[in-house]
Motif scaffolding. Structure first.
Motif, PDB file in Angstrom:
ATOM      1  N   LEU A 154       0.865  -1.174   0.000  1.00  0.00           N
ATOM      2  CA  LEU A 154       0.000   0.000   0.000  1.00  0.00           C
ATOM      3  C   LEU A 154       0.894   1.213   0.000  1.00  0.00           C
ATOM      4  O   LEU A 154       1.793   1.338   0.822  1.00  0.00           O
ATOM      5  CB  LEU A 154      -0.895   0.020   1.254  1.00  0.00           C
ATOM      6  CG  LEU A 154      -1.648   1.333   1.505  1.00  0.00           C
ATOM      7  CD1 LEU A 154      -2.688   1.576   0.419  1.00  0.00           C
ATOM      8  CD2 LEU A 154      -2.276   1.310   2.888  1.00  0.00           C
ATOM      9  N   ARG A 155       0.692   2.076  -0.946  1.00  0.00           N
ATOM     10  CA  ARG A 155       1.472   3.311  -1.036  1.00  0.00           C
ATOM     11  C   ARG A 155       0.698   4.421  -0.344  1.00  0.00           C
ATOM     12  O   ARG A 155      -0.442   4.701  -0.701  1.00  0.00           O
ATOM     13  CB  ARG A 155       1.726   3.651  -2.487  1.00  0.00           C
ATOM     14  CG  ARG A 155       2.757   4.690  -2.670  1.00  0.00           C
ATOM     15  CD  ARG A 155       3.125   4.778  -4.165  1.00  0.00           C
ATOM     16  NE  ARG A 155       4.066   5.819  -4.333  1.00  0.00           N
ATOM     17  CZ  ARG A 155       5.382   5.656  -4.299  1.00  0.00           C
ATOM     18  NH1 ARG A 155       5.879   4.470  -4.147  1.00  0.00           N
ATOM     19  NH2 ARG A 155       6.171   6.674  -4.447  1.00  0.00           N
ATOM     20  N   LEU A 156       1.286   5.050   0.667  1.00  0.00           N
ATOM     21  CA  LEU A 156       0.639   6.125   1.398  1.00  0.00           C
ATOM     22  C   LEU A 156       0.896   7.445   0.700  1.00  0.00           C
ATOM     23  O   LEU A 156       2.041   7.788   0.424  1.00  0.00           O
ATOM     24  CB  LEU A 156       1.174   6.194   2.844  1.00  0.00           C
ATOM     25  CG  LEU A 156       0.952   4.950   3.688  1.00  0.00           C
ATOM     26  CD1 LEU A 156       1.635   5.106   5.042  1.00  0.00           C
ATOM     27  CD2 LEU A 156      -0.528   4.661   3.864  1.00  0.00           C
ATOM     28  N   ASP A 157      -0.172   8.162   0.433  1.00  0.00           N
ATOM     29  CA  ASP A 157      -0.025   9.485  -0.196  1.00  0.00           C
ATOM     30  C   ASP A 157       0.445  10.480   0.861  1.00  0.00           C
ATOM     31  O   ASP A 157      -0.120  10.548   1.950  1.00  0.00           O
ATOM     32  CB  ASP A 157      -1.351   9.945  -0.794  1.00  0.00           C
ATOM     33  CG  ASP A 157      -1.786   9.073  -1.966  1.00  0.00           C
ATOM     34  OD1 ASP A 157      -0.887   8.592  -2.681  1.00  0.00           O
ATOM     35  OD2 ASP A 157      -2.997   8.879  -2.141  1.00  0.00           O
ATOM     36  N   ARG A 158       1.435  11.269   0.529  1.00  0.00           N
ATOM     37  CA  ARG A 158       1.983  12.282   1.449  1.00  0.00           C
ATOM     38  C   ARG A 158       1.898  13.641   0.810  1.00  0.00           C
ATOM     39  O   ARG A 158       2.176  13.852  -0.306  1.00  0.00           O
ATOM     40  CB  ARG A 158       3.440  11.987   1.783  1.00  0.00           C
ATOM     41  CG  ARG A 158       3.676  10.659   2.439  1.00  0.00           C
ATOM     42  CD  ARG A 158       3.389  10.723   3.891  1.00  0.00           C
ATOM     43  NE  ARG A 158       3.615   9.410   4.507  1.00  0.00           N
ATOM     44  CZ  ARG A 158       3.164   9.117   5.694  1.00  0.00           C
ATOM     45  NH1 ARG A 158       2.475   9.970   6.389  1.00  0.00           N
ATOM     46  NH2 ARG A 158       3.391   7.936   6.190  1.00  0.00           N
TER      47      ARG A 158
END
Length: 158
Positions: A154-158
């Protein structure tokens, strides 16, 4: 066949290690390989970490002293579990060889070098990796076995 030697990489090898990392990503089809942002960040990271105790990169160099292959292992610290009672893991990655130097045992020598570091200088009891099709046979020959649970991300948006 060209003569070559293996050795543990130092901070002075950061750019060469990033070059091998870019080669690996390129051959895996990872987008963004040519973006200088990640390469600059990775170079700075290797300059900080290569002389420390949390990772090890072993490189192979040819008779002219050019780095032509390498392998990396980093330490991961997690809660102890039945799979790993002390919670110290090695994560093997960044295994790459320049095309002109392939089929000479360089990747194997570099992987064996980082595994020796894990055995001799760390408390790691389990080593994991994400194998490409090209590397699977080598890793199986070294004793790695597939796991029941493939990685998910899962890629966390920052």
């Amino acid at each position: 066949m060209t003569a070559w030697t293996t050795r543990r990489a130092t901070a002075a090898d950061a750019a060469a290690v990033v070059g091998l990392r870019a080669l690996m990503f390129s051959e895996m089809g990872v987008p963004g390989v040519d973006d200088p942002g990640w390469q600059e960040a990775a170079t700075a990271w290797f300059e900080r970490e290569l002389d420390g105790g949390r990772c090890c990169v072993v490189v192979a160099e040819d008779a002219d002293g050019e780095v032509v292959a390498g392998a990396m292992v980093g330490l991961r610290f997690e809660t102890p579990s039945p799979v790993n009672p002390n919670g110290v893991w090695g994560l093997l990655n960044n295994v790459a060889t320049q095309p002109r130097a392939r089929r000479q045992g360089l990747a194997r020598a570099c992987v064996e070098g980082v595994l020796d570091w894990l055995r001799d200088e760390t408390e790691a009891t389990v080593v994991e990796l994400f194998a490409t099709g090209d590397g699977s046979r080598l890793y199986e020959e070294l004793g790695f076995a597939p796991t029941a649970w493939p990685a998910m991300r899962l890629r966390l948006d920052r």
